[in-house]
Motif scaffolding. Structure first.
Motif, PDB file in Angstrom:
ATOM      1  N   VAL A  77     -18.639   4.266   7.207  1.00  0.00           N
ATOM      2  CA  VAL A  77     -17.471   3.396   7.007  1.00  0.00           C
ATOM      3  C   VAL A  77     -17.747   2.384   5.896  1.00  0.00           C
ATOM      4  O   VAL A  77     -16.888   2.146   5.032  1.00  0.00           O
ATOM      5  CB  VAL A  77     -17.112   2.673   8.325  1.00  0.00           C
ATOM      6  CG1 VAL A  77     -16.041   1.609   8.074  1.00  0.00           C
ATOM      7  CG2 VAL A  77     -16.627   3.670   9.368  1.00  0.00           C
ATOM      8  N   LEU A  78     -18.920   1.784   5.922  1.00  0.00           N
ATOM      9  CA  LEU A  78     -19.279   0.814   4.879  1.00  0.00           C
ATOM     10  C   LEU A  78     -19.319   1.478   3.507  1.00  0.00           C
ATOM     11  O   LEU A  78     -18.888   0.894   2.505  1.00  0.00           O
ATOM     12  CB  LEU A  78     -20.637   0.187   5.201  1.00  0.00           C
ATOM     13  CG  LEU A  78     -20.660  -0.799   6.368  1.00  0.00           C
ATOM     14  CD1 LEU A  78     -22.100  -1.122   6.757  1.00  0.00           C
ATOM     15  CD2 LEU A  78     -19.909  -2.078   6.006  1.00  0.00           C
ATOM     16  N   THR A  79     -19.831   2.702   3.463  1.00  0.00           N
ATOM     17  CA  THR A  79     -19.866   3.442   2.201  1.00  0.00           C
ATOM     18  C   THR A  79     -18.453   3.699   1.695  1.00  0.00           C
ATOM     19  O   THR A  79     -18.174   3.570   0.497  1.00  0.00           O
ATOM     20  CB  THR A  79     -20.617   4.770   2.378  1.00  0.00           C
ATOM     21  OG1 THR A  79     -21.966   4.504   2.785  1.00  0.00           O
ATOM     22  CG2 THR A  79     -20.635   5.563   1.078  1.00  0.00           C
ATOM     23  N   ALA A  80     -17.554   4.050   2.601  1.00  0.00           N
ATOM     24  CA  ALA A  80     -16.167   4.307   2.220  1.00  0.00           C
ATOM     25  C   ALA A  80     -15.517   3.049   1.652  1.00  0.00           C
ATOM     26  O   ALA A  80     -14.829   3.098   0.618  1.00  0.00           O
ATOM     27  CB  ALA A  80     -15.377   4.814   3.425  1.00  0.00           C
ATOM     28  N   ILE A  81     -15.724   1.913   2.317  1.00  0.00           N
ATOM     29  CA  ILE A  81     -15.152   0.651   1.834  1.00  0.00           C
ATOM     30  C   ILE A  81     -15.740   0.292   0.469  1.00  0.00           C
ATOM     31  O   ILE A  81     -15.021  -0.154  -0.441  1.00  0.00           O
ATOM     32  CB  ILE A  81     -15.411  -0.484   2.843  1.00  0.00           C
ATOM     33  CG1 ILE A  81     -14.690  -0.189   4.162  1.00  0.00           C
ATOM     34  CG2 ILE A  81     -14.945  -1.825   2.281  1.00  0.00           C
ATOM     35  CD1 ILE A  81     -15.030  -1.168   5.271  1.00  0.00           C
ATOM     36  N   ALA A  82     -17.057   0.489   0.328  1.00  0.00           N
ATOM     37  CA  ALA A  82     -17.713   0.187  -0.946  1.00  0.00           C
ATOM     38  C   ALA A  82     -17.138   1.041  -2.069  1.00  0.00           C
ATOM     39  O   ALA A  82     -16.881   0.546  -3.177  1.00  0.00           O
ATOM     40  CB  ALA A  82     -19.222   0.417  -0.823  1.00  0.00           C
ATOM     41  N   MET A  83     -16.911   2.314  -1.791  1.00  0.00           N
ATOM     42  CA  MET A  83     -16.375   3.207  -2.812  1.00  0.00           C
ATOM     43  C   MET A  83     -14.920   2.874  -3.143  1.00  0.00           C
ATOM     44  O   MET A  83     -14.520   2.835  -4.311  1.00  0.00           O
ATOM     45  CB  MET A  83     -16.504   4.657  -2.368  1.00  0.00           C
ATOM     46  CG  MET A  83     -17.939   5.152  -2.286  1.00  0.00           C
ATOM     47  SD  MET A  83     -18.077   6.814  -1.579  1.00  0.00           S
ATOM     48  CE  MET A  83     -17.270   7.793  -2.845  1.00  0.00           C
ATOM     49  N   LEU A  84     -14.100   2.632  -2.120  1.00  0.00           N
ATOM     50  CA  LEU A  84     -12.704   2.288  -2.356  1.00  0.00           C
ATOM     51  C   LEU A  84     -12.587   1.019  -3.200  1.00  0.00           C
ATOM     52  O   LEU A  84     -11.784   0.946  -4.139  1.00  0.00           O
ATOM     53  CB  LEU A  84     -11.965   2.105  -1.025  1.00  0.00           C
ATOM     54  CG  LEU A  84     -11.669   3.376  -0.225  1.00  0.00           C
ATOM     55  CD1 LEU A  84     -11.207   3.028   1.186  1.00  0.00           C
ATOM     56  CD2 LEU A  84     -10.608   4.235  -0.924  1.00  0.00           C
ATOM     57  N   SER A  85     -13.402   0.020  -2.870  1.00  0.00           N
ATOM     58  CA  SER A  85     -13.366  -1.244  -3.617  1.00  0.00           C
ATOM     59  C   SER A  85     -13.969  -1.083  -5.002  1.00  0.00           C
ATOM     60  O   SER A  85     -13.401  -1.540  -5.998  1.00  0.00           O
ATOM     61  CB  SER A  85     -14.131  -2.323  -2.840  1.00  0.00           C
ATOM     62  OG  SER A  85     -13.585  -2.530  -1.560  1.00  0.00           O
ATOM     63  N   GLY A  86     -15.124  -0.433  -5.046  1.00  0.00           N
ATOM     64  CA  GLY A  86     -15.833  -0.302  -6.320  1.00  0.00           C
ATOM     65  C   GLY A  86     -15.090   0.550  -7.324  1.00  0.00           C
ATOM     66  O   GLY A  86     -15.003   0.198  -8.514  1.00  0.00           O
ATOM     67  N   MET A 151     -12.817  -8.722  -9.781  1.00  0.00           N
ATOM     68  CA  MET A 151     -14.238  -9.017  -9.592  1.00  0.00           C
ATOM     69  C   MET A 151     -14.573  -9.113  -8.108  1.00  0.00           C
ATOM     70  O   MET A 151     -15.677  -8.750  -7.685  1.00  0.00           O
ATOM     71  CB  MET A 151     -14.612 -10.296 -10.325  1.00  0.00           C
ATOM     72  CG  MET A 151     -14.531 -10.173 -11.832  1.00  0.00           C
ATOM     73  SD  MET A 151     -15.316 -11.543 -12.692  1.00  0.00           S
ATOM     74  CE  MET A 151     -15.045 -11.071 -14.414  1.00  0.00           C
ATOM     75  N   LEU A 152     -13.612  -9.578  -7.317  1.00  0.00           N
ATOM     76  CA  LEU A 152     -13.838  -9.621  -5.869  1.00  0.00           C
ATOM     77  C   LEU A 152     -13.963  -8.212  -5.295  1.00  0.00           C
ATOM     78  O   LEU A 152     -14.734  -7.982  -4.362  1.00  0.00           O
ATOM     79  CB  LEU A 152     -12.697 -10.367  -5.178  1.00  0.00           C
ATOM     80  CG  LEU A 152     -12.624 -11.876  -5.430  1.00  0.00           C
ATOM     81  CD1 LEU A 152     -11.444 -12.482  -4.691  1.00  0.00           C
ATOM     82  CD2 LEU A 152     -13.930 -12.559  -4.999  1.00  0.00           C
ATOM     83  N   TYR A 153     -13.204  -7.262  -5.850  1.00  0.00           N
ATOM     84  CA  TYR A 153     -13.353  -5.867  -5.432  1.00  0.00           C
ATOM     85  C   TYR A 153     -14.774  -5.383  -5.701  1.00  0.00           C
ATOM     86  O   TYR A 153     -15.389  -4.716  -4.864  1.00  0.00           O
ATOM     87  CB  TYR A 153     -12.353  -4.978  -6.169  1.00  0.00           C
ATOM     88  CG  TYR A 153     -10.940  -5.055  -5.654  1.00  0.00           C
ATOM     89  CD1 TYR A 153     -10.637  -4.670  -4.348  1.00  0.00           C
ATOM     90  CD2 TYR A 153      -9.904  -5.498  -6.469  1.00  0.00           C
ATOM     91  CE1 TYR A 153      -9.337  -4.737  -3.869  1.00  0.00           C
ATOM     92  CE2 TYR A 153      -8.595  -5.568  -5.997  1.00  0.00           C
ATOM     93  CZ  TYR A 153      -8.321  -5.192  -4.700  1.00  0.00           C
ATOM     94  OH  TYR A 153      -7.036  -5.255  -4.228  1.00  0.00           O
ATOM     95  N   ALA A 154     -15.297  -5.699  -6.888  1.00  0.00           N
ATOM     96  CA  ALA A 154     -16.647  -5.268  -7.243  1.00  0.00           C
ATOM     97  C   ALA A 154     -17.683  -5.907  -6.332  1.00  0.00           C
ATOM     98  O   ALA A 154     -18.642  -5.251  -5.900  1.00  0.00           O
ATOM     99  CB  ALA A 154     -16.940  -5.614  -8.705  1.00  0.00           C
ATOM    100  N   THR A 185     -21.469  11.454   4.158  1.00  0.00           N
ATOM    101  CA  THR A 185     -20.437  12.164   3.391  1.00  0.00           C
ATOM    102  C   THR A 185     -19.252  12.538   4.277  1.00  0.00           C
ATOM    103  O   THR A 185     -18.096  12.443   3.855  1.00  0.00           O
ATOM    104  CB  THR A 185     -21.008  13.429   2.729  1.00  0.00           C
ATOM    105  OG1 THR A 185     -21.639  14.257   3.725  1.00  0.00           O
ATOM    106  CG2 THR A 185     -22.032  13.071   1.667  1.00  0.00           C
ATOM    107  N   GLY A 186     -19.541  12.946   5.525  1.00  0.00           N
ATOM    108  CA  GLY A 186     -18.468  13.324   6.436  1.00  0.00           C
ATOM    109  C   GLY A 186     -17.595  12.142   6.833  1.00  0.00           C
ATOM    110  O   GLY A 186     -16.359  12.206   6.765  1.00  0.00           O
ATOM    111  N   VAL A 187     -18.236  11.049   7.234  1.00  0.00           N
ATOM    112  CA  VAL A 187     -17.483   9.875   7.682  1.00  0.00           C
ATOM    113  C   VAL A 187     -16.706   9.251   6.519  1.00  0.00           C
ATOM    114  O   VAL A 187     -15.544   8.858   6.672  1.00  0.00           O
ATOM    115  CB  VAL A 187     -18.424   8.834   8.322  1.00  0.00           C
ATOM    116  CG1 VAL A 187     -17.676   7.535   8.624  1.00  0.00           C
ATOM    117  CG2 VAL A 187     -19.035   9.393   9.605  1.00  0.00           C
ATOM    118  N   SER A 188     -17.335   9.159   5.359  1.00  0.00           N
ATOM    119  CA  SER A 188     -16.638   8.568   4.211  1.00  0.00           C
ATOM    120  C   SER A 188     -15.446   9.434   3.800  1.00  0.00           C
ATOM    121  O   SER A 188     -14.405   8.904   3.376  1.00  0.00           O
ATOM    122  CB  SER A 188     -17.593   8.376   3.033  1.00  0.00           C
ATOM    123  OG  SER A 188     -18.110   9.613   2.569  1.00  0.00           O
TER     124      SER A 188
END
Length: 294
Positions: A77-86, A151-154, A185-188
């Protein structure tokens, strides 16, 4: 000529840096054709899952069962949020600027490790971390008018990735790489599915090729990172991760006519200097070094 372990490691990290910069350039390029960053994130996650899945089958599906599944899910989940924001930040900010902000991840990892893992962080590393955060503030340049939301997204991506790395550090003590790769990979993929579908448009052939380039560059980056740090001493190969900033700056200039401002250069120097010092300290203590974010 026989390559030394450190030279092999450095070459792998150079490849990883090129892959990371190439992924960022691909994200920005395909976004400019009308594909939303959320859709790019979902396609990237699903593509990685498709690449990893055959290796999981070879290892055996038994690896998927673990009593620590909830930590794997949280990491995904954290990886997904990081990717969506980044990825969203990449589509808005100059590539050099967003890459510099991603490199604040090791600073957050140092602070989180002290608080969550009760790691002994000496005053030297605390000082280097504070200096690094000053560099981040220089890049962000908060004012009375506020902070640029992009920048907050990053920074959100960097913080989420840092939390994910802390969980990775704990899980790696008992969990196999196959289990960790499959879950993340599955969860993200599942987490980014609603976002991707909500903005979905069917890509044409050029867009498909750019999305494929994003997947391949991202996968290359991850694989080369692992090989690089496995081959060479972390204190030797870690500095080569900062080639990503150079590659991103050159690519941003050549492809998108981006010219980073003076604050980005100054902040980058401060962040890179402080994280390099932290990397040296961690290497002396025999700890694993982690690079930039998404």
């Amino acid at each position: 000529m026989k390559l030394t372990d450190n030279l092999r490691g450095a070459l792998w990290i150079c490849l990883a840096s090129a892959g990371a910069a190439g992924m960022s350039m691909g994200i920005k390029a395909v976004a400019q054709t009308g594909i939303d960053s959320w859709q790019i994130t979902f396609v990237r996650s699903l593509g990685s899952l498709c690449i990893v899945f055959p290796f999981i089958l070879r290892e055996g599906v038994g690896h998927l069962w673990t009593p620590k599944w909830h930590w794997h899910v949280l990491r995904g989940v954290l990886t997904a949020i990081a990717m969506l924001s980044g990825y969203h930040a990449i589509t808005i900010l100059p590539l050099a600027t967003v890459t510099v902000l991603f490199f604040s991840t090791p600073l957050f990892v140092t602070g989180l490790a002290a608080v969550l893992l009760r790691e002994d962080v000496g005053w030297r590393r605390w000082a280097a971390t504070l200096v690094g955060f000053c560099g981040t503030i220089i890049v962000v340049r908060p004012s009375l008018a506020g902070i640029d939301p992009a920048m907050l997204y990053a920074l959100t991506a960097a913080v989420c990735f840092a939390f994910g790395l802390i969980i990775t550090k704990v899980l790696s003590r008992t969990e196999s790489p196959a289990t960790m790769m499959m879950y993340v990979t599955g969860v993200s993929s599942v987490c980014t599915l609603p976002a991707g579908v909500s903005v979905w448009i069917w890509p044409d052939l050029p867009q498909c090729l750019m999305l494929l380039a994003v997947i391949l560059c991202g996968t290359t980056r991850s694989y080369a990172d692992i090989k690089g740090f496995a081959a060479g001493q972390a204190s030797v190969v870690a500095p080569f991760t900062y080639l990503r900033v150079l590659f991103a700056a050159v690519g941003g200039f050549l492809l998108f006519a981006e010219i980073p401002d003076t604050y980005t250069y100054i902040g980058a120097s401060v962040i890179i200097g402080s994280t390099l010092y932290i990397a040296q300290r961690e290497a002396r203590l025999g700890k694993k070094i982690t690079g930039g974010g998404p």
